[in-house]
Design a protein around this motif. Structure first.
Motif, short mmCIF file in Angstrom:
data_model
loop_
_atom_site.label_atom_id
_atom_site.label_comp_id
_atom_site.label_asym_id
_atom_site.label_seq_id
_atom_site.Cartn_x
_atom_site.Cartn_y
_atom_site.Cartn_z
N ALA A 31 0.83 -1.21 0.00
CA ALA A 31 0.00 0.00 0.00
C ALA A 31 0.86 1.26 0.00
O ALA A 31 0.60 2.21 -0.74
N TYR A 32 1.91 1.27 0.83
CA TYR A 32 2.75 2.46 0.93
C TYR A 32 3.66 2.63 -0.29
O TYR A 32 4.18 3.73 -0.51
N MET A 33 3.85 1.58 -1.08
CA MET A 33 4.65 1.71 -2.29
C MET A 33 4.00 2.68 -3.27
O MET A 33 4.69 3.26 -4.12
N THR A 34 2.70 2.87 -3.16
CA THR A 34 2.01 3.85 -4.00
C THR A 34 2.59 5.23 -3.78
O THR A 34 2.85 5.98 -4.74
N THR A 35 2.81 5.59 -2.53
CA THR A 35 3.40 6.89 -2.20
C THR A 35 4.81 7.00 -2.74
O THR A 35 5.21 8.05 -3.26
N VAL A 36 5.58 5.92 -2.64
CA VAL A 36 6.96 5.93 -3.14
C VAL A 36 6.99 6.13 -4.65
O VAL A 36 7.78 6.94 -5.16
N ILE A 37 6.13 5.43 -5.37
CA ILE A 37 6.09 5.55 -6.83
C ILE A 37 5.70 6.96 -7.24
O ILE A 37 6.29 7.55 -8.16
N ILE A 38 4.72 7.53 -6.56
CA ILE A 38 4.29 8.89 -6.88
C ILE A 38 5.42 9.88 -6.62
O ILE A 38 5.64 10.81 -7.41
N THR A 39 6.16 9.69 -5.53
CA THR A 39 7.28 10.58 -5.21
C THR A 39 8.37 10.49 -6.27
O THR A 39 8.94 11.51 -6.68
N LEU A 40 8.67 9.28 -6.73
CA LEU A 40 9.69 9.11 -7.76
C LEU A 40 9.26 9.76 -9.08
O LEU A 40 10.09 10.37 -9.77
N LEU A 41 7.99 9.64 -9.42
CA LEU A 41 7.48 10.29 -10.63
C LEU A 41 7.59 11.81 -10.53
O LEU A 41 7.96 12.49 -11.49
N THR A 42 7.28 12.34 -9.34
CA THR A 42 7.40 13.78 -9.14
C THR A 42 8.84 14.24 -9.28
O THR A 42 9.11 15.28 -9.89
N ALA A 43 9.77 13.47 -8.72
CA ALA A 43 11.19 13.80 -8.85
C ALA A 43 11.62 13.81 -10.31
O ALA A 43 12.39 14.68 -10.75
N TYR A 44 11.11 12.86 -11.08
CA TYR A 44 11.42 12.81 -12.52
C TYR A 44 10.91 14.06 -13.23
O TYR A 44 11.62 14.65 -14.06
N PHE A 45 9.69 14.47 -12.92
CA PHE A 45 9.13 15.67 -13.55
C PHE A 45 9.92 16.91 -13.15
O PHE A 45 10.08 17.84 -13.97
N ILE A 46 10.40 16.97 -11.92
CA ILE A 46 11.21 18.11 -11.49
C ILE A 46 12.50 18.19 -12.31
O ILE A 46 12.92 19.28 -12.73
N ILE A 47 13.13 17.04 -12.55
CA ILE A 47 14.34 17.02 -13.37
C ILE A 47 14.04 17.50 -14.79
O ILE A 47 14.79 18.28 -15.38
N LYS A 48 12.91 17.06 -15.36
CA LYS A 48 12.52 17.49 -16.70
C LYS A 48 12.24 19.00 -16.73
O LYS A 48 12.53 19.66 -17.73
N ILE A 49 11.69 19.52 -15.65
CA ILE A 49 11.42 20.97 -15.57
C ILE A 49 12.73 21.76 -15.60
O ILE A 49 12.86 22.76 -16.31
N THR A 50 13.71 21.30 -14.82
CA THR A 50 14.99 22.00 -14.80
C THR A 50 15.69 21.92 -16.16
O THR A 50 16.33 22.88 -16.59
N GLU A 51 15.54 20.79 -16.85
CA GLU A 51 16.11 20.67 -18.19
C GLU A 51 15.40 21.62 -19.16
O GLU A 51 16.05 22.23 -20.01
N LYS A 52 14.10 21.72 -19.03
CA LYS A 52 13.32 22.60 -19.90
C LYS A 52 13.68 24.06 -19.68
O LYS A 52 13.60 24.87 -20.61
N MET A 53 14.09 24.39 -18.46
CA MET A 53 14.47 25.77 -18.13
C MET A 53 15.95 26.01 -18.34
O MET A 53 16.48 27.05 -17.93
N ASN A 54 16.63 25.04 -18.99
CA ASN A 54 18.06 25.14 -19.31
C ASN A 54 18.93 25.33 -18.06
O ASN A 54 19.93 26.05 -18.10
N LEU A 55 18.54 24.68 -16.99
CA LEU A 55 19.35 24.71 -15.78
C LEU A 55 20.33 23.54 -15.80
O LEU A 55 20.16 22.58 -16.53
#
Length: 212
Positions: free
Chosen positions: A22-46
């Protein structure tokens, strides 16, 4: 979050690891969010260092760390906001933006199933995304503004999702909007997993008492 974690709990139960599943759902969501954050920084040329630092701050310096051992909606809220901001960055004034606007409206509307304040939090992203699609023209001291009709077409998706939300609440709770139903398990009866839901609720309650 309770409904999202149910599949993980059911699968984990076969290995006597229902709570971990059950708690793995939270872990998976957190990892997906971290991935999107990385993509955001790449999109902003950071730099990659900035992306790593952003993920580190998100995972360890925010409330996400505390919520990794609970079924809180805050982690899912962060995922939707990050995905919404990344979608906003992909909107260009020189193209149709149908897919981007459709996804942006879907992400915005899904928030109503997660947490009502998210509609306010994501509203600036919606406005900024719509403004990027406007076509401004200045000629001979005259100003003209062209608003693409794709905005209206894609907005229908958000209205449909809102209709599903209202219908869901009317069917299960006999109210169009429900503010608190923490212990109402009638949706689990509808899905045919009432017993699993009750067992999960009891397990979480026992874990909380043991922690005290």
């Amino acid at each position: 979050m309770a409904l999202l974690s149910a599949p993980g709990y059911i699968v984990g139960s076969y290995f006597h690891l229902g709570q971990i599943g059950a708690y793995m759902t939270t872990v998976i969501i957190t990892l997906l969010t971290a991935y999107f954050i990385i993509k955001i920084t790449e999109k902003m040329n950071l730099s990659k260092r900035a992306g790593f630092l952003a993920v580190l701050i998100f995972t360890l310096g925010s409330c996400v760390w505390a919520y990794t051992v609970s079924l809180s909606a805050h982690t899912l809220s962060a995922l939707l906001v990050a995905a919404g901001f990344l979608t906003y960055l992909n909107i260009k004034n020189t193209k149709n933006n149908y897919k981007e606007l459709l996804l942006l409206w879907v992400l915005y509307a899904v928030n109503i199933f997660v947490d009502y304040p998210n509609l306010v939090i994501m509203f600036p992203i919606i406005i900024a995304g719509l403004l990027k699609t406007f076509h401004w023209k200045i000629s001979e001291n005259k100003y003209s503004l062209k608003v693409p009709l794709v905005i209206l077409y894609t907005m229908i998706t958000a209205l449909l999702i809102g209709g599903v939300f209202v219908s869901y609440n009317l069917y299960n709770y006999h109210k169009p909007i429900v503010f608190t139903n923490m212990y109402n398990l009638s949706p689990l009866k509808t899905l045919g997993i009432y017993q699993e839901g009750m067992k999960l609720s009891n397990d979480l309650f026992e874990t909380k008492n043991y922690a005290k």
